[in-house]
Scaffold this motif. Structure first.
Motif, mmCIF file in Angstrom:
data_model
loop_
_atom_site.group_PDB
_atom_site.id
_atom_site.type_symbol
_atom_site.label_atom_id
_atom_site.label_comp_id
_atom_site.label_asym_id
_atom_site.label_seq_id
_atom_site.Cartn_x
_atom_site.Cartn_y
_atom_site.Cartn_z
ATOM 1 N N PRO A 1 -4.277 23.508 0.584
ATOM 2 C CA PRO A 1 -3.214 23.057 1.492
ATOM 3 C C PRO A 1 -3.656 21.826 2.283
ATOM 4 O O PRO A 1 -4.836 21.657 2.601
ATOM 5 C CB PRO A 1 -2.999 24.267 2.411
ATOM 6 N N LEU A 2 -2.701 20.966 2.575
ATOM 7 C CA LEU A 2 -2.974 19.717 3.288
ATOM 8 C C LEU A 2 -1.896 19.486 4.342
ATOM 9 O O LEU A 2 -0.713 19.595 4.047
ATOM 10 C CB LEU A 2 -3.000 18.547 2.302
ATOM 11 N N LYS A 3 -2.326 19.189 5.565
ATOM 12 C CA LYS A 3 -1.396 18.842 6.641
ATOM 13 C C LYS A 3 -1.627 17.388 7.034
ATOM 14 O O LYS A 3 -2.763 16.926 7.142
ATOM 15 C CB LYS A 3 -1.601 19.753 7.852
ATOM 16 N N ILE A 4 -0.521 16.668 7.229
ATOM 17 C CA ILE A 4 -0.585 15.240 7.567
ATOM 18 C C ILE A 4 0.308 14.972 8.772
ATOM 19 O O ILE A 4 1.407 15.523 8.881
ATOM 20 C CB ILE A 4 -0.105 14.376 6.379
ATOM 21 N N LYS A 5 -0.145 14.118 9.670
ATOM 22 C CA LYS A 5 0.670 13.701 10.809
ATOM 23 C C LYS A 5 0.718 12.173 10.830
ATOM 24 O O LYS A 5 -0.310 11.497 10.728
ATOM 25 C CB LYS A 5 0.109 14.225 12.127
ATOM 26 N N LEU A 6 1.923 11.662 10.961
ATOM 27 C CA LEU A 6 2.153 10.217 11.009
ATOM 28 C C LEU A 6 2.868 9.891 12.312
ATOM 29 O O LEU A 6 3.873 10.521 12.652
ATOM 30 C CB LEU A 6 3.003 9.779 9.816
ATOM 31 N N TYR A 7 2.366 8.885 13.038
ATOM 32 C CA TYR A 7 3.008 8.430 14.272
ATOM 33 C C TYR A 7 3.709 7.105 14.003
ATOM 34 O O TYR A 7 3.229 6.270 13.227
ATOM 35 C CB TYR A 7 1.973 8.225 15.385
ATOM 36 N N SER A 8 4.846 6.906 14.648
ATOM 37 C CA SER A 8 5.570 5.641 14.522
ATOM 38 C C SER A 8 5.934 5.123 15.910
ATOM 39 O O SER A 8 6.286 5.905 16.802
ATOM 40 C CB SER A 8 6.851 5.812 13.694
ATOM 41 N N TYR A 9 5.821 3.808 16.061
ATOM 42 C CA TYR A 9 6.172 3.180 17.347
ATOM 43 C C TYR A 9 6.854 1.852 17.083
ATOM 44 O O TYR A 9 6.304 0.971 16.420
ATOM 45 C CB TYR A 9 4.931 2.964 18.211
ATOM 46 N N ASP A 10 8.081 1.719 17.588
ATOM 47 C CA ASP A 10 8.863 0.487 17.460
ATOM 48 C C ASP A 10 8.866 -0.213 18.815
ATOM 49 O O ASP A 10 9.554 0.206 19.735
ATOM 50 C CB ASP A 10 10.289 0.819 17.020
ATOM 51 N N SER A 11 8.089 -1.281 18.910
ATOM 52 C CA SER A 11 7.972 -1.984 20.195
ATOM 53 C C SER A 11 9.262 -2.706 20.569
ATOM 54 O O SER A 11 9.419 -3.139 21.711
ATOM 55 C CB SER A 11 6.826 -2.996 20.136
ATOM 56 N N MET A 12 10.197 -2.836 19.619
ATOM 57 C CA MET A 12 11.475 -3.494 19.884
ATOM 58 C C MET A 12 12.612 -2.476 19.998
ATOM 59 O O MET A 12 13.775 -2.847 20.014
ATOM 60 C CB MET A 12 11.778 -4.503 18.776
ATOM 61 N N GLY A 13 12.272 -1.200 20.052
ATOM 62 C CA GLY A 13 13.281 -0.162 20.131
ATOM 63 C C GLY A 13 13.939 -0.090 21.499
ATOM 64 O O GLY A 13 13.498 -0.710 22.462
ATOM 65 N N LYS A 14 14.999 0.709 21.574
ATOM 66 C CA LYS A 14 15.748 0.846 22.831
ATOM 67 C C LYS A 14 14.911 1.510 23.912
ATOM 68 O O LYS A 14 15.059 1.223 25.098
ATOM 69 C CB LYS A 14 17.028 1.649 22.582
ATOM 70 N N GLU A 15 14.040 2.455 23.520
ATOM 71 C CA GLU A 15 13.212 3.190 24.468
ATOM 72 C C GLU A 15 11.738 2.972 24.153
ATOM 73 O O GLU A 15 11.352 2.887 22.986
ATOM 74 C CB GLU A 15 13.554 4.681 24.429
ATOM 75 N N ASP A 16 10.931 2.904 25.192
ATOM 76 C CA ASP A 16 9.496 2.695 25.011
ATOM 77 C C ASP A 16 8.819 4.049 24.789
ATOM 78 O O ASP A 16 8.204 4.616 25.697
ATOM 79 C CB ASP A 16 8.910 1.979 26.238
ATOM 80 N N THR A 17 8.939 4.543 23.572
ATOM 81 C CA THR A 17 8.356 5.841 23.236
ATOM 82 C C THR A 17 7.951 5.838 21.771
ATOM 83 O O THR A 17 8.407 4.997 20.998
ATOM 84 C CB THR A 17 9.364 6.978 23.510
ATOM 85 N N PHE A 18 7.070 6.759 21.406
ATOM 86 C CA PHE A 18 6.658 6.859 20.014
ATOM 87 C C PHE A 18 7.015 8.243 19.486
ATOM 88 O O PHE A 18 7.308 9.153 20.259
ATOM 89 C CB PHE A 18 5.159 6.584 19.849
ATOM 90 N N ALA A 19 7.027 8.369 18.165
ATOM 91 C CA ALA A 19 7.408 9.637 17.547
ATOM 92 C C ALA A 19 6.298 10.109 16.620
ATOM 93 O O ALA A 19 5.520 9.312 16.085
ATOM 94 C CB ALA A 19 8.712 9.461 16.767
ATOM 95 N N SER A 20 6.207 11.410 16.434
ATOM 96 C CA SER A 20 5.255 11.984 15.485
ATOM 97 C C SER A 20 6.034 12.685 14.380
ATOM 98 O O SER A 20 7.077 13.292 14.622
ATOM 99 C CB SER A 20 4.312 12.971 16.179
ATOM 100 N N HIS A 21 5.527 12.585 13.166
ATOM 101 C CA HIS A 21 6.179 13.151 11.997
ATOM 102 C C HIS A 21 5.153 14.008 11.263
ATOM 103 O O HIS A 21 4.103 13.508 10.844
ATOM 104 C CB HIS A 21 6.702 12.034 11.084
ATOM 105 N N ASN A 22 5.436 15.279 11.135
ATOM 106 C CA ASN A 22 4.502 16.216 10.526
ATOM 107 C C ASN A 22 4.924 16.553 9.106
ATOM 108 O O ASN A 22 6.114 16.721 8.817
ATOM 109 C CB ASN A 22 4.426 17.498 11.354
ATOM 110 N N GLY A 23 3.933 16.671 8.230
ATOM 111 C CA GLY A 23 4.210 17.041 6.850
ATOM 112 C C GLY A 23 3.100 17.910 6.297
ATOM 113 O O GLY A 23 1.978 17.926 6.819
ATOM 114 N N SER A 24 3.416 18.637 5.257
ATOM 115 C CA SER A 24 2.410 19.477 4.606
ATOM 116 C C SER A 24 2.701 19.532 3.117
ATOM 117 O O SER A 24 3.844 19.385 2.673
ATOM 118 C CB SER A 24 2.404 20.884 5.203
ATOM 119 N N THR A 25 1.658 19.731 2.336
ATOM 120 C CA THR A 25 1.791 19.851 0.893
ATOM 121 C C THR A 25 0.613 20.655 0.372
ATOM 122 O O THR A 25 -0.246 21.097 1.146
ATOM 123 C CB THR A 25 1.858 18.465 0.221
ATOM 124 N N VAL A 26 0.573 20.821 -0.904
ATOM 125 C CA VAL A 26 -0.530 21.542 -1.548
ATOM 126 C C VAL A 26 -1.057 20.684 -2.684
ATOM 127 O O VAL A 26 -0.292 20.219 -3.544
ATOM 128 C CB VAL A 26 -0.075 22.918 -2.085
#
Length: 285
Positions: free
Chosen positions: A128-153
């Protein structure tokens, strides 16, 4: 009586010919991805964390590169414009760190791939493998970042362990990078974009329309600019500026589209289509 009627009819035709006419071009336009992030017209950087072992590092650089290539294919026609960077592994990610990545990589949008989290292999050789990806848009409406979680085998590991034979897992990294990219690829929608023109005037309104229907929007813009600069009629100027705003909307430059729409409105022609285009621009900004 006939002469009076004829004169009145001629007057009506003359008035109608001076009024702007609209036409609509239907085309597929790029819209924000499933994630809500709109990468069109922005620079992008992909960053991955340095692993604590050879397996982590080799896997991450391959997955990050595959992720970047998938975005390039969608947004840049396959041209390699997304740089991939490595940073030391860290315990946590916060907004200040994402800000620093924007400064260091010079990307408007930054993706950060955390080092992979491997589970224990089962008897069949599946890990099993777990992956986390963060994204940040410096030109977005809000100054915040997001995390995206995924898993596979990862299946079919034939060696004694992943640590001993990391190439067994790395062979899957390209596929995983492609899978990660899907959430950030463009969504295409058919949209109608209306344009103004005049049927019976000395000015050339036909040429830019031909460019627009031929999807040559830059040439259409140049033609409308010449028309705007040559006419003294403020309503004609407003219509030409509106068409230019529409062209930049189609080309994905929403800020420039907004500026041209502001110029169109400044001529006080009260164009009926202006409010609708302004709302569409606001939604994309």
């Amino acid at each position: 009586m006939r002469s009076i009627i004829a004169a009145a009819a001629a007057s009506i035709v003359s008035a109608i010919s001076c009024m702007p006419v609209t036409t609509t071009v239907y085309l597929d336009l790029r819209h924000p991805s499933e994630s809500g992030i709109d990468l069109a017209g922005k620079s992008v950087s992909v960053v991955y964390e340095e692993g604590t072992c050879a397996l982590d590092s080799v896997f991450s650089v391959n997955a990050a590169s595959s992720f970047a290539r998938a975005l390039e294919k969608d947004y840049y026609g396959g041209e390699e414009l997304i740089d991939v960077f490595m940073v030391p592994s860290r315990d946590s990610v916060d907004l200040d760190f994402m800000h620093s990545l924007v400064m260091d990589t010079e990307g408007d949008v930054v993706f950060l791939l955390e080092r992979p989290q491997w589970g224990e292999a089962d008897a069949a050789g599946s890990v099993p493998l777990k992956i986390k990806l963060y994204s940040y848009d410096s030109m977005g409406k809000e100054d915040t970042f997001a995390s995206h979680n995924g898993s596979t085998v990862i299946k079919g590991i034939t060696g004694p362990s992943l640590m001993d034979e990391p190439e067994e897992a790395v062979s899957h990294s390209d596929r995983i990078g492609q899978l990660m990219s899907r959430k950030f690829l463009s969504v295409w929608k058919t949209e109608g974009c209306s344009l103004y023109y005049y049927e019976i005037v000395t000015e050339d309104w036909e040429t830019p329309l031909e460019y627009a229907y031929g999807m040559k929007w830059k040439e259409a813009v140049d033609s409308w600019i010449k028309l705007l600069e040559s006419t003294k009629n403020t309503e004609h100027k407003a219509c030409a500026a509106y068409n230019i705003a529409t062209a930049f909307y189609v080309m994905g430059d929403f800020r420039l589209s907004q500026k041209w729409l502001d110029q169109s409105d400044s001529f006080d022609a009260n164009l009926p289509l202006s409010a609708g285009l302004r709302k569409k621009i606001a939604d994309r900004l």
